[in-house]
Design a protein around this motif. Sequence first.
Motif, PDB file in Angstrom:
ATOM      1  N   ALA A  82       0.835  -1.211   0.000  1.00  0.00           N
ATOM      2  CA  ALA A  82       0.000   0.000   0.000  1.00  0.00           C
ATOM      3  C   ALA A  82       0.868   1.258   0.000  1.00  0.00           C
ATOM      4  N   LYS A  83       0.243   2.373  -0.354  1.00  0.00           N
ATOM      5  CA  LYS A  83       0.881   3.680  -0.306  1.00  0.00           C
ATOM      6  C   LYS A  83      -0.015   4.619   0.495  1.00  0.00           C
ATOM      7  N   LEU A  84       0.600   5.284   1.472  1.00  0.00           N
ATOM      8  CA  LEU A  84      -0.086   6.253   2.323  1.00  0.00           C
ATOM      9  C   LEU A  84       0.385   7.632   1.871  1.00  0.00           C
ATOM     10  N   THR A  85      -0.543   8.435   1.361  1.00  0.00           N
ATOM     11  CA  THR A  85      -0.199   9.717   0.760  1.00  0.00           C
ATOM     12  C   THR A  85      -0.738  10.874   1.589  1.00  0.00           C
ATOM     13  N   PHE A  86       0.153  11.821   1.906  1.00  0.00           N
ATOM     14  CA  PHE A  86      -0.214  13.061   2.585  1.00  0.00           C
ATOM     15  C   PHE A  86      -0.041  14.193   1.574  1.00  0.00           C
ATOM     16  N   ARG A  87      -1.153  14.783   1.137  1.00  0.00           N
ATOM     17  CA  ARG A  87      -1.115  15.885   0.171  1.00  0.00           C
ATOM     18  C   ARG A  87      -1.445  17.186   0.904  1.00  0.00           C
ATOM     19  N   HIS A  88      -0.511  18.139   0.837  1.00  0.00           N
ATOM     20  CA  HIS A  88      -0.648  19.437   1.497  1.00  0.00           C
ATOM     21  C   HIS A  88      -0.821  20.493   0.408  1.00  0.00           C
ATOM     22  N   LEU A  89      -1.973  21.150   0.371  1.00  0.00           N
ATOM     23  CA  LEU A  89      -2.225  22.209  -0.603  1.00  0.00           C
ATOM     24  C   LEU A  89      -2.275  23.544   0.125  1.00  0.00           C
ATOM     25  N   VAL A  90      -1.539  24.509  -0.384  1.00  0.00           N
ATOM     26  CA  VAL A  90      -1.449  25.821   0.241  1.00  0.00           C
ATOM     27  C   VAL A  90      -2.044  26.856  -0.706  1.00  0.00           C
ATOM     28  N   GLY A  91      -2.850  27.747  -0.153  1.00  0.00           N
ATOM     29  CA  GLY A  91      -3.471  28.799  -0.949  1.00  0.00           C
ATOM     30  C   GLY A  91      -3.667  30.045  -0.125  1.00  0.00           C
ATOM     31  N   ARG A  92      -4.548  30.930  -0.624  1.00  0.00           N
ATOM     32  CA  ARG A  92      -4.860  32.171   0.080  1.00  0.00           C
ATOM     33  C   ARG A  92      -6.371  32.340   0.084  1.00  0.00           C
ATOM     34  N   ASP A  93      -6.881  32.864   1.200  1.00  0.00           N
ATOM     35  CA  ASP A  93      -8.316  33.138   1.256  1.00  0.00           C
ATOM     36  C   ASP A  93      -8.586  34.570   0.774  1.00  0.00           C
ATOM     37  N   ARG A  94      -9.834  34.991   0.815  1.00  0.00           N
ATOM     38  CA  ARG A  94     -10.215  36.328   0.318  1.00  0.00           C
ATOM     39  C   ARG A  94      -9.547  37.464   1.076  1.00  0.00           C
ATOM     40  N   ARG A  97      -5.071  35.644   3.812  1.00  0.00           N
ATOM     41  CA  ARG A  97      -4.451  34.725   4.771  1.00  0.00           C
ATOM     42  C   ARG A  97      -4.106  33.411   4.069  1.00  0.00           C
ATOM     43  N   THR A  98      -3.135  32.726   4.611  1.00  0.00           N
ATOM     44  CA  THR A  98      -2.704  31.440   4.072  1.00  0.00           C
ATOM     45  C   THR A  98      -3.687  30.343   4.487  1.00  0.00           C
ATOM     46  N   THR A  99      -4.019  29.483   3.542  1.00  0.00           N
ATOM     47  CA  THR A  99      -4.822  28.303   3.854  1.00  0.00           C
ATOM     48  C   THR A  99      -3.974  27.068   3.590  1.00  0.00           C
ATOM     49  N   VAL A 100      -4.127  26.076   4.448  1.00  0.00           N
ATOM     50  CA  VAL A 100      -3.434  24.803   4.270  1.00  0.00           C
ATOM     51  C   VAL A 100      -4.476  23.704   4.411  1.00  0.00           C
ATOM     52  N   ASP A 101      -4.596  22.894   3.366  1.00  0.00           N
ATOM     53  CA  ASP A 101      -5.481  21.735   3.371  1.00  0.00           C
ATOM     54  C   ASP A 101      -4.625  20.488   3.279  1.00  0.00           C
ATOM     55  N   VAL A 102      -4.913  19.513   4.127  1.00  0.00           N
ATOM     56  CA  VAL A 102      -4.188  18.238   4.103  1.00  0.00           C
ATOM     57  C   VAL A 102      -5.199  17.135   3.864  1.00  0.00           C
ATOM     58  N   GLU A 103      -4.886  16.289   2.887  1.00  0.00           N
ATOM     59  CA  GLU A 103      -5.714  15.114   2.586  1.00  0.00           C
ATOM     60  C   GLU A 103      -4.823  13.886   2.671  1.00  0.00           C
ATOM     61  N   VAL A 104      -5.266  12.899   3.414  1.00  0.00           N
ATOM     62  CA  VAL A 104      -4.517  11.650   3.561  1.00  0.00           C
ATOM     63  C   VAL A 104      -5.294  10.555   2.847  1.00  0.00           C
ATOM     64  N   THR A 105      -4.625   9.897   1.900  1.00  0.00           N
ATOM     65  CA  THR A 105      -5.255   8.809   1.155  1.00  0.00           C
ATOM     66  C   THR A 105      -4.430   7.541   1.284  1.00  0.00           C
ATOM     67  N   LEU A 106      -5.096   6.443   1.058  1.00  0.00           N
ATOM     68  CA  LEU A 106      -4.471   5.129   1.147  1.00  0.00           C
ATOM     69  C   LEU A 106      -4.897   4.325  -0.066  1.00  0.00           C
ATOM     70  N   GLY A 107      -3.936   3.716  -0.745  1.00  0.00           N
ATOM     71  CA  GLY A 107      -4.244   2.906  -1.915  1.00  0.00           C
ATOM     72  C   GLY A 107      -3.317   1.716  -2.017  1.00  0.00           C
ATOM     73  N   GLY A 108      -3.700   0.769  -2.841  1.00  0.00           N
ATOM     74  CA  GLY A 108      -2.896  -0.430  -3.041  1.00  0.00           C
ATOM     75  C   GLY A 108      -3.654  -1.675  -2.639  1.00  0.00           C
TER      76      GLY A 108
END
Length: 145
Positions: A82-94, A97-108
């Motif tokens: 399996a692969k455990l993936t941590f995806r960190h996306l960084v952006g800006r709000d209106r 300010r900095t926004t950070v979203d983290v999504e953890v997925t598992l596949g395999g």
Amino acid sequence: MKTIATARITSSAPAAEFFARWADMATWPEWNTDTAWVRLDGPFRAGATGVLKPKGGPEVKFVVATLEPGREFTDVSLLAGAKLTFRHLVGRDRDGRTTVDVEVTLGGPLSFVWSLILAKGIRASLQADLDRLNDVCTSRTEVAA
């Protein structure tokens, strides 16, 4: 791939501060309570490899799958079957300010087994770990100002 956890913060700290903390992997245990230690083999860049040691678990090899400074950092832990993936996306709000979203997925093929072992703990700690990272980044920004 199955999403097992997500977390989000909005911060006054700049995106560069989050990337600086992610790049300094030896300090991850300061804000990530599930991690005993992390070692990156070379510079922080896409394709870089390393090893991390979760508290109470075996050493795990990982790869920096994506690195777009100021936008995205994705690391993939290579588990048996399996692969455990941590995806960190960084952006800006209106408000800029900095926004950070983290999504953890598992596949395999053995992801269902790893989900039984890991998902509950990751769901329980992901938001708190991201909140602690935000605290570190915010305090470092305030000290530098």
